[in-house]
Design a protein around this motif. Structure first.
Motif, PDB file in Angstrom:
ATOM      1  N   THR A  11      41.410  36.944  36.913  1.00 57.98           N
ATOM      2  CA  THR A  11      41.552  38.279  37.233  1.00 57.98           C
ATOM      3  C   THR A  11      41.601  38.536  38.945  1.00 57.98           C
ATOM      4  O   THR A  11      40.831  37.472  39.451  1.00 57.98           O
ATOM      5  CB  THR A  11      40.535  39.346  36.651  1.00 57.98           C
ATOM      6  N   ASP A  89      35.508  46.349  41.193  1.00 54.06           N
ATOM      7  CA  ASP A  89      36.799  46.041  40.478  1.00 54.06           C
ATOM      8  C   ASP A  89      37.616  47.028  40.289  1.00 54.06           C
ATOM      9  O   ASP A  89      37.391  47.660  39.175  1.00 54.06           O
ATOM     10  CB  ASP A  89      36.494  45.072  39.174  1.00 54.06           C
ATOM     11  N   GLY A 124      49.548  39.420  40.254  1.00 60.60           N
ATOM     12  CA  GLY A 124      48.468  38.477  40.122  1.00 60.60           C
ATOM     13  C   GLY A 124      48.163  37.704  41.523  1.00 60.60           C
ATOM     14  O   GLY A 124      47.374  36.849  41.347  1.00 60.60           O
TER      15      GLY A 124
END
Length: 150
Positions: A11, A89, A124
């Motif tokens: 992630t 995050d 990503g």
């Protein structure tokens, strides 16, 4: 025989955490792997332009080399002795709060400092890292003092 169809994808927060872990551990090989897997070709880093090395640095290959030089201890200017104090995050935006000793160009005593670095991800891959230093005026004063002593 390993299953070549199984790919581990990190992630954005895991990429950022692993990146700073590799910097802290002074592991240039791991930094290279993370850059190769996690940096978009057009990634850039923006640092306060008032700092001696500030401004914008572009390109995955260039940043890979720059960060590996930091990990190897080749770069003796700027942040050293890094700690990752907090990670926020936000999905495709990740913020890292860092503490470090900042070394002025030309030598001189390090200054306890820190920054928040905001990472942006698309598809990503990291596309941008923006650094917001705690006190650029203090760092500039140290640079001026080091220059006077040189």
């Amino acid at each position: 025989m390993p299953d070549s169809t199984h790919v581990i994808t990190l992630t954005p927060a895991e990429v950022v955490s692993a990146f700073y872990g590799a910097l802290i551990d002074q592991d240039p090989e791991r930094l290279g792997e993370l850059a190769d897997a996690g940096f978009d070709d057009a990634i850039f880093v923006e640092m306060p332009s008032s700092l001696p090395y500030g401004g914008r640095v572009e390109g995955a290959r260039r940043l890979r080399a720059m960060f590996q030089a930091m990990a190897r201890g080749v770069v003796v200017v700027g942040p050293r002795g890094l700690t990752l104090d907090a990670l926020v995050d936000g999905g495709n935006r990740v913020a890292a709060r860092l503490s470090f000793d900042w070394y002025p160009p030309g030598g001189g005593a390090p200054i306890a400092s820190g920054a928040v670095e905001e990472w942006t991800f698309e598809n990503g891959k990291a596309t941008a890292i923006r650094a917001y230093y705690r006190d650029t005026a203090e760092l500039l004063a140290a640079s001026a003092t080091a220059a006077e002593g040189a």
